[in-house]
Design a protein around this motif. Structure first.
Motif, mmCIF file in Angstrom:
data_model
loop_
_atom_site.group_PDB
_atom_site.id
_atom_site.type_symbol
_atom_site.label_atom_id
_atom_site.label_comp_id
_atom_site.label_asym_id
_atom_site.label_seq_id
_atom_site.Cartn_x
_atom_site.Cartn_y
_atom_site.Cartn_z
ATOM 1 N N ASN A 152 5.558 7.412 -0.642
ATOM 2 C CA ASN A 152 6.018 8.087 0.575
ATOM 3 C C ASN A 152 7.098 7.244 1.266
ATOM 4 O O ASN A 152 6.888 6.063 1.532
ATOM 5 C CB ASN A 152 4.809 8.266 1.518
ATOM 6 N N ASP B 12 -4.043 -6.304 -5.982
ATOM 7 C CA ASP B 12 -4.964 -6.248 -4.854
ATOM 8 C C ASP B 12 -4.365 -7.127 -3.767
ATOM 9 O O ASP B 12 -4.214 -8.345 -3.955
ATOM 10 C CB ASP B 12 -6.340 -6.771 -5.301
ATOM 11 N N LEU B 13 -4.024 -6.522 -2.657
ATOM 12 C CA LEU B 13 -3.345 -7.283 -1.595
ATOM 13 C C LEU B 13 -4.259 -8.288 -0.900
ATOM 14 O O LEU B 13 -3.810 -9.064 -0.065
ATOM 15 C CB LEU B 13 -2.707 -6.333 -0.585
ATOM 16 N N GLY C 44 0.864 -1.191 0.000
ATOM 17 C CA GLY C 44 0.000 0.000 0.000
ATOM 18 C C GLY C 44 0.894 1.231 0.000
ATOM 19 O O GLY C 44 0.738 2.142 0.809
ATOM 20 N N ASP D 3 0.739 -1.606 -4.796
ATOM 21 C CA ASP D 3 -0.480 -0.837 -4.545
ATOM 22 C C ASP D 3 -1.536 -1.243 -5.571
ATOM 23 O O ASP D 3 -1.212 -1.699 -6.667
ATOM 24 C CB ASP D 3 -0.206 0.669 -4.656
HETATM 25 C C1 LIG Z 1 -3.427 5.196 3.639
HETATM 26 S S1 LIG Z 1 -2.605 4.752 2.197
HETATM 27 C C2 LIG Z 1 -1.063 4.066 2.793
HETATM 28 C C3 LIG Z 1 -0.049 5.069 3.271
HETATM 29 C C4 LIG Z 1 1.374 4.672 2.934
HETATM 30 N N1 LIG Z 1 1.644 3.304 3.275
HETATM 31 C C5 LIG Z 1 2.393 5.560 3.602
HETATM 32 O O1 LIG Z 1 3.225 5.063 4.367
HETATM 33 O O2 LIG Z 1 2.378 6.775 3.363
HETATM 34 C C6 LIG Z 1 -3.355 3.231 1.721
HETATM 35 C C7 LIG Z 1 -2.827 2.736 0.383
HETATM 36 O O3 LIG Z 1 -3.228 1.373 0.256
HETATM 37 C C8 LIG Z 1 -3.657 1.156 -1.061
HETATM 38 N N2 LIG Z 1 -4.624 0.035 -1.034
HETATM 39 C C9 LIG Z 1 -5.849 0.032 -0.498
HETATM 40 N N3 LIG Z 1 -6.445 -1.163 -0.658
HETATM 41 C C10 LIG Z 1 -5.565 -1.944 -1.321
HETATM 42 C C11 LIG Z 1 -5.591 -3.294 -1.776
HETATM 43 N N4 LIG Z 1 -6.664 -4.060 -1.620
HETATM 44 N N5 LIG Z 1 -4.487 -3.784 -2.396
HETATM 45 C C12 LIG Z 1 -3.393 -2.986 -2.589
HETATM 46 N N6 LIG Z 1 -3.317 -1.696 -2.173
HETATM 47 C C13 LIG Z 1 -4.382 -1.177 -1.551
HETATM 48 C C14 LIG Z 1 -4.295 2.459 -1.504
HETATM 49 O O4 LIG Z 1 -4.358 2.577 -2.920
HETATM 50 C C15 LIG Z 1 -3.382 3.481 -0.829
HETATM 51 O O5 LIG Z 1 -2.332 3.860 -1.673
#
Ligand SMILES: C[S@@+](CC[C@H](N)C(=O)[O-])C[C@H]1O[C@@H](n2cnc3c(N)ncnc32)[C@H](O)[C@@H]1O
Length: 210
Positions: free
Chosen positions: A53, A96-97, A48, A70
């Protein structure tokens, strides 16, 4: 149902995360850079990772590979532009994780910040555990509940409100138990208090040595 993360533009996401009342990107970057110093990993997986970042904290001379995962390809394209100098070391993976169709090998450090709130953490821990080498590290950052602030803090970036439909806070004790069932042993935990009043729980786990 389309995953709401696919409907959030990168500029809205970053605008939200960097807005003064939220200000979460810096603390997340700091947790990651501390982990880099503490564990000196060679092979890293960022789950994610959004627009990358924290990637600027890495000393690319000292590492072998960073996998940046991601679900949102737009975020990963931005990441690649920003880190074009280091693309021999960074590999982006759109997935998709909940059900990633890739296999990562011999990972020394998995950094997973604010992602388990959006995926099935039990199912994904089973998969992540196969990626991490024996003695490798998993760092999970979970958002803790806060009495007077909603889980998705309101901001001028209204598209983020879509996340309320899928976001579920994960209790650290449930996470620890699921991690332990997947060969991860808790080595330390810490609470980070943000200026906004929100709190993050950071758990560091070691993959059991056989
Ligand atoms: C709140 S952000 C994470 C913040 C980041 N890890 C950081 O340290 O700044 C959540 C991220 O998870 C990704 N995400 C959400 N659901 C996901 C999934 N099912 N599979 C992969 N990535 C996912 C979103 O696209 C987003 O970029």
């Amino acid at each position: 149902m389309k995953n709401p993360w696919l409907e959030i533009k990168a500029e809205d996401y970053e605008g939200h995360m960097e807005s003064p009342d939220i200000d979460q990107l810096k603390p997340l970057r700091k947790i990651f850079s501390t982990a880099l110093k503490d564990f000196c990993p060679k092979r890293i997986a960022l789950l994610g990772c959004s627009t990358g970042n924290g990637l600027e904290e890495i000393d690319y001379k000292k590492i072998e590979k960073v996998y940046a995962l991601d679900i949102n390809n737009e975020y990963l394209e931005i990441l690649k532009k920003r880190h074009s100098k280091n693309l021999t070391k960074i590999e982006t993976v759109v997935c998709d994780l909940n059900s990633p169709r890739i296999f990562l090998e011999r990972i020394d450090l998995v950094y997973a910040a604010l992602i388990f709130e959006y995926i099935d953490f039990k199912k994904s821990l089973k998969i992540i555990s196969q990626w991490v080498k024996s003695g490798g590290i998993l760092i999970a950052v979970l958002q803790l509940p806060c009495a007077n602030i909603p889980e998705v803090t309101p901001s001028p970036f209204k598209s983020l409100e879509k996340l309320s439909s899928i976001m579920k806070l994960v209790k650290p004790e449930y996470f620890i138990s699921a991690a332990e069932s997947n060969s991860f042993c808790l080595i330390s935990s810490k609470i980070h208090s943000l200026k906004s009043g929100k709190q993050f729980w950071e758990g560091r786990f070691e993959k059991t040595k056989y």
